[in-house]
Design a protein around this motif. Structure first.
Motif, PDB file in Angstrom:
ATOM      1  N   LEU A 166       0.833  -1.199   0.000  1.00  0.00           N
ATOM      2  CA  LEU A 166       0.000   0.000   0.000  1.00  0.00           C
ATOM      3  C   LEU A 166       0.869   1.251   0.000  1.00  0.00           C
ATOM      4  CD1 LEU A 166      -2.693   1.461   0.181  1.00  0.00           C
ATOM      5  CD2 LEU A 166      -2.589   1.162   2.661  1.00  0.00           C
ATOM      6  N   ALA A 167       1.889   1.278   0.825  1.00  0.00           N
ATOM      7  CA  ALA A 167       2.764   2.450   0.894  1.00  0.00           C
ATOM      8  C   ALA A 167       3.467   2.688  -0.438  1.00  0.00           C
ATOM      9  CB  ALA A 167       3.792   2.275   2.012  1.00  0.00           C
ATOM     10  N   PHE A 168       4.057   1.660  -1.023  1.00  0.00           N
ATOM     11  CA  PHE A 168       4.760   1.832  -2.288  1.00  0.00           C
ATOM     12  C   PHE A 168       3.817   2.199  -3.414  1.00  0.00           C
ATOM     13  CE2 PHE A 168       8.133  -0.622  -0.165  1.00  0.00           C
ATOM     14  CZ  PHE A 168       9.186   0.245  -0.418  1.00  0.00           C
ATOM     15  N   ASP A 169       2.649   1.546  -3.493  1.00  0.00           N
ATOM     16  CA  ASP A 169       1.700   1.858  -4.561  1.00  0.00           C
ATOM     17  C   ASP A 169       1.148   3.275  -4.428  1.00  0.00           C
ATOM     18  OD1 ASP A 169       2.036  -0.594  -5.684  1.00  0.00           O
ATOM     19  OD2 ASP A 169       0.105  -1.412  -5.049  1.00  0.00           O
ATOM     20  N   THR A 170       0.984   3.730  -3.200  1.00  0.00           N
ATOM     21  CA  THR A 170       0.432   5.054  -2.984  1.00  0.00           C
ATOM     22  C   THR A 170       1.479   6.141  -3.177  1.00  0.00           C
ATOM     23  OG1 THR A 170      -1.138   4.147  -1.397  1.00  0.00           O
ATOM     24  CG2 THR A 170      -0.775   6.524  -1.331  1.00  0.00           C
ATOM     25  N   LEU A 171       2.630   5.985  -2.570  1.00  0.00           N
ATOM     26  CA  LEU A 171       3.644   7.028  -2.619  1.00  0.00           C
ATOM     27  C   LEU A 171       4.419   7.062  -3.924  1.00  0.00           C
ATOM     28  CD1 LEU A 171       5.001   6.691   1.015  1.00  0.00           C
ATOM     29  CD2 LEU A 171       3.381   8.371   0.123  1.00  0.00           C
ATOM     30  N   PHE A 172       4.650   5.915  -4.507  1.00  0.00           N
ATOM     31  CA  PHE A 172       5.500   5.848  -5.695  1.00  0.00           C
ATOM     32  C   PHE A 172       4.760   5.402  -6.944  1.00  0.00           C
ATOM     33  CE2 PHE A 172       8.255   4.951  -2.004  1.00  0.00           C
ATOM     34  CZ  PHE A 172       8.993   6.120  -2.046  1.00  0.00           C
ATOM     35  N   ALA A 173       3.449   5.142  -6.829  1.00  0.00           N
ATOM     36  CA  ALA A 173       2.607   4.686  -7.940  1.00  0.00           C
ATOM     37  C   ALA A 173       3.236   3.486  -8.629  1.00  0.00           C
ATOM     38  CB  ALA A 173       2.355   5.829  -8.929  1.00  0.00           C
TER      39      ALA A 173
END
Length: 75
Positions: free
Chosen positions: A66-73
């Motif tokens: 979730l963090a990587f998909d949200t912050l770094f798309a």
């Protein structure tokens, strides 16, 4: 706003007063045995500017995804 493809974070400017918005976020991966594992499906959220949010869960529950998909798309 139209439909967003899976594994995407909204490209449009967030609504006034919001700094992070995700719509329809979906994440899957392949297990060691080659089976598809759904981490989360059709996840929607908004985090207001200045708001603090904690994402908690067991190991392997999708916090880092979730963090990587949200912050770094990343997809």
């Amino acid at each position: 706003m139209g439909q967003l493809p899976a594994n995407s974070v909204a490209d449009a400017a967030p609504p006034a007063g919001h700094s992070v918005r995700a719509v329809g976020l979906t994440k899957t991966h392949r297990s060691g045995g080659g089976h598809e594992v759904r981490v989360f499906t059709d996840l929607n959220f908004e985090i207001a500017r200045g708001e603090r949010v904690a994402i908690v869960g067991a190991s392997g529950s999708g916090k880092s995804s979730l963090a990587f998909d949200t912050l770094f798309a990343e997809g």
